[in-house]
Design a protein around this motif. Structure first.
Motif, PDB file in Angstrom:
ATOM      1  N   LEU A   1      -0.453  -9.153  -0.105  1.00 52.66           N
ATOM      2  CA  LEU A   1      -1.317  -8.749   1.011  1.00 52.66           C
ATOM      3  C   LEU A   1      -2.277  -7.600   0.693  1.00 52.66           C
ATOM      4  N   PRO A   2      -1.833  -6.517   0.024  1.00 49.75           N
ATOM      5  CA  PRO A   2      -2.799  -5.430  -0.265  1.00 49.75           C
ATOM      6  C   PRO A   2      -4.027  -5.919  -1.015  1.00 49.75           C
ATOM      7  N   GLU A   3      -3.804  -6.789  -2.004  1.00 47.51           N
ATOM      8  CA  GLU A   3      -4.917  -7.340  -2.778  1.00 47.51           C
ATOM      9  C   GLU A   3      -5.812  -8.212  -1.888  1.00 47.51           C
ATOM     10  N   LEU A   4      -5.206  -9.039  -1.057  1.00 43.18           N
ATOM     11  CA  LEU A   4      -5.970  -9.913  -0.172  1.00 43.18           C
ATOM     12  C   LEU A   4      -6.766  -9.094   0.843  1.00 43.18           C
ATOM     13  N   MET A   5      -6.158  -8.029   1.383  1.00 50.42           N
ATOM     14  CA  MET A   5      -6.855  -7.186   2.362  1.00 50.42           C
ATOM     15  C   MET A   5      -8.033  -6.463   1.732  1.00 50.42           C
ATOM     16  N   ARG A   6      -7.876  -6.061   0.463  1.00 47.55           N
ATOM     17  CA  ARG A   6      -9.015  -5.446  -0.235  1.00 47.55           C
ATOM     18  C   ARG A   6     -10.181  -6.427  -0.308  1.00 47.55           C
ATOM     19  N   GLY A   7      -9.856  -7.707  -0.469  1.00 45.32           N
ATOM     20  CA  GLY A   7     -10.897  -8.725  -0.480  1.00 45.32           C
ATOM     21  C   GLY A   7     -11.629  -8.808   0.848  1.00 45.32           C
ATOM     22  N   VAL A   8     -10.888  -8.659   1.954  1.00 41.95           N
ATOM     23  CA  VAL A   8     -11.510  -8.691   3.285  1.00 41.95           C
ATOM     24  C   VAL A   8     -12.412  -7.474   3.472  1.00 41.95           C
ATOM     25  N   LEU A   9     -11.961  -6.330   2.992  1.00 38.79           N
ATOM     26  CA  LEU A   9     -12.727  -5.095   3.183  1.00 38.79           C
ATOM     27  C   LEU A   9     -14.071  -5.116   2.454  1.00 38.79           C
ATOM     28  N   LYS A  10     -14.231  -6.041   1.509  1.00 37.05           N
ATOM     29  CA  LYS A  10     -15.530  -6.195   0.846  1.00 37.05           C
ATOM     30  C   LYS A  10     -16.586  -6.724   1.810  1.00 37.05           C
ATOM     31  N   GLN A  11     -16.148  -7.201   2.979  1.00 38.65           N
ATOM     32  CA  GLN A  11     -17.071  -7.709   4.000  1.00 38.65           C
ATOM     33  C   GLN A  11     -17.642  -6.595   4.877  1.00 38.65           C
ATOM     34  N   LYS A  12     -17.326  -5.348   4.567  1.00 37.35           N
ATOM     35  CA  LYS A  12     -17.716  -4.231   5.449  1.00 37.35           C
ATOM     36  C   LYS A  12     -19.209  -4.211   5.763  1.00 37.35           C
ATOM     37  N   GLU A  13     -20.035  -4.386   4.744  1.00 36.62           N
ATOM     38  CA  GLU A  13     -21.481  -4.315   4.950  1.00 36.62           C
ATOM     39  C   GLU A  13     -21.951  -5.450   5.855  1.00 36.62           C
ATOM     40  N   ASN A  14     -21.390  -6.629   5.661  1.00 36.08           N
ATOM     41  CA  ASN A  14     -21.714  -7.784   6.485  1.00 36.08           C
ATOM     42  C   ASN A  14     -21.365  -7.513   7.950  1.00 36.08           C
ATOM     43  N   VAL A  15     -20.181  -6.954   8.184  1.00 41.33           N
ATOM     44  CA  VAL A  15     -19.738  -6.662   9.559  1.00 41.33           C
ATOM     45  C   VAL A  15     -20.597  -5.557  10.170  1.00 41.33           C
ATOM     46  N   LEU A  16     -20.979  -4.566   9.367  1.00 41.48           N
ATOM     47  CA  LEU A  16     -21.830  -3.484   9.857  1.00 41.48           C
ATOM     48  C   LEU A  16     -23.173  -4.028  10.341  1.00 41.48           C
ATOM     49  N   GLN A  17     -23.808  -4.878   9.551  1.00 39.58           N
ATOM     50  CA  GLN A  17     -25.093  -5.462   9.949  1.00 39.58           C
ATOM     51  C   GLN A  17     -24.944  -6.315  11.215  1.00 39.58           C
ATOM     52  N   MET A  18     -23.843  -7.043  11.284  1.00 38.48           N
ATOM     53  CA  MET A  18     -23.575  -7.888  12.446  1.00 38.48           C
ATOM     54  C   MET A  18     -23.405  -7.038  13.703  1.00 38.48           C
ATOM     55  N   SER A  19     -22.722  -5.902  13.570  1.00 41.22           N
ATOM     56  CA  SER A  19     -22.478  -5.043  14.733  1.00 41.22           C
ATOM     57  C   SER A  19     -23.786  -4.489  15.296  1.00 41.22           C
ATOM     58  N   LYS A  20     -24.792  -4.294  14.436  1.00 43.25           N
ATOM     59  CA  LYS A  20     -26.091  -3.807  14.915  1.00 43.25           C
ATOM     60  C   LYS A  20     -26.787  -4.850  15.780  1.00 43.25           C
ATOM     61  N   VAL A  21     -26.584  -6.114  15.431  1.00 42.12           N
ATOM     62  CA  VAL A  21     -27.206  -7.206  16.192  1.00 42.12           C
ATOM     63  C   VAL A  21     -26.577  -7.314  17.579  1.00 42.12           C
ATOM     64  N   PHE A  22     -25.268  -7.130  17.641  1.00 43.15           N
ATOM     65  CA  PHE A  22     -24.544  -7.379  18.892  1.00 43.15           C
ATOM     66  C   PHE A  22     -24.235  -6.105  19.683  1.00 43.15           C
ATOM     67  N   ARG A  23     -24.822  -4.970  19.312  1.00 38.40           N
ATOM     68  CA  ARG A  23     -24.423  -3.718  19.959  1.00 38.40           C
ATOM     69  C   ARG A  23     -24.810  -3.639  21.433  1.00 38.40           C
ATOM     70  N   TYR A  24     -25.764  -4.474  21.880  1.00 39.33           N
ATOM     71  CA  TYR A  24     -26.154  -4.433  23.291  1.00 39.33           C
ATOM     72  C   TYR A  24     -25.397  -5.452  24.144  1.00 39.33           C
ATOM     73  N   ALA A  25     -24.524  -6.230  23.516  1.00 38.61           N
ATOM     74  CA  ALA A  25     -23.723  -7.185  24.293  1.00 38.61           C
ATOM     75  C   ALA A  25     -22.729  -6.417  25.159  1.00 38.61           C
ATOM     76  N   SER A  26     -22.575  -6.829  26.395  1.00 37.33           N
ATOM     77  CA  SER A  26     -21.649  -6.126  27.301  1.00 37.33           C
ATOM     78  C   SER A  26     -20.343  -6.891  27.492  1.00 37.33           C
ATOM     79  N   ASN A  27     -20.254  -8.122  26.962  1.00 35.35           N
ATOM     80  CA  ASN A  27     -19.029  -8.919  27.044  1.00 35.35           C
ATOM     81  C   ASN A  27     -18.829  -9.692  25.749  1.00 35.35           C
TER      82      ASN A  27
END
Length: 271
Positions: free
Chosen positions: A124-150
């Protein structure tokens, strides 16, 4: 895993509904702080009824740890905020190890199956490190959806509680309204609310036994003009043409998927 009937209860509701508790039952009280008043009250009721009470806590020497007949410390380190993240993952690991131990004692899984699952947990630690490589992708996505209220979070089987966790984190950290639903129940109410301003997060790993039904859910959301954020594996390209955003997790056995799919949702709430 162990083929034992289990009820999952809200501590705040449990003691008010005249619960049926027998002296050969086992109650497991789960608490990061070990001081959750509702959970502690439920635990005391279980003890009064004579059942075996186990505690799963992160805080050493906490009240629930002291009141329990036995239990497990998570040793996940102190949680800095109210929104528990690492303790959530540690709790599931502890509960899975209890299930594996019971499965071994009851003969529900053979030795090879148990060893395979333990080896998966060790990866699991190794697999989770793989998920954390998506941080930049999730950050950009959060900027798109930051005005969503639901937000709507959907999952099936073991991933339904993970959808609840994703929605909870968004509420706790971002103060945005979010609901977690079993994906199959989307048509019974939530579908009426879907529009371009209500993003839908769908946990849709291809290794999910209900994967084709999840794809159907995605198509229903798209047919109503909704935005879909799909969580699926690195090796699954089926959803690329359908979903506005895709967050990748490493391929893993079905029982490990909740550990991996929860991380992008925690990151989304955080960003």
């Amino acid at each position: 895993m162990a083929r034992v009937p289990v009820e999952v209860e809200y501590g705040s509701e449990f003691r008010y509904r005249q619960p049926l508790i027998f002296d050969d039952d086992v109650m497991i009280a789960i608490s990061q702080s070990g001081e959750t008043a509702d959970t502690l009250a439920a635990l005391k009721l279980g003890k009064a009824k004579g059942c075996l009470c186990l505690g799963v806590c992160n805080s050493v020497g906490s009240t629930i740890a002291r009141e329990s007949d036995a239990g497990v410390y998570l040793h996940a380190g102190p949680e800095i905020g109210v929104a528990s993240t690492k303790a959530f993952s540690a709790q599931i690991i502890v509960l899975m190890m209890i299930a594996l131990k019971l499965a071994k004692e009851r003969g529900a899984l053979d030795d090879a199956q148990i060893k395979e699952r333990i080896a998966g947990l060790q990866r699991l630690p190794e697999l989770m490190r793989g998920v954390l490589k998506q941080k930049e992708n999730v950050l950009q996505m959060s900027k798109v959806f930051r005005y969503a209220s639901n937000f709507l979070y959907l999952g099936r089987g073991v991933n339904f509680p993970v959808a609840l966790e994703g929605a909870l984190k968004l509420k706790e950290i971002s103060y945005i309204h979010a609901e977690g639903y079993p994906a199959a129940e989307m048509k019974h109410g939530p579908i009426a609310l879907i529009d371009p301003f209500m993003p839908v997060v769908i946990i849709a790993p291809r290794r999910d036994p209900n994967y084709l039904k999840l794809v159907s859910n995605i198509e229903e959301v798209l047919a109503r003009g909704g935005s879909v954020i799909a969580i699926t594996e690195d090796d699954n390209d089926d959803l690329d043409a359908k979903c506005e955003y895709i967050v990748r997790i490493p391929p893993a056995d079905e029982f490990l998927l909740p550990f991996l799919s929860v991380v992008p949702m925690q990151l989304l709430a955080y960003y």
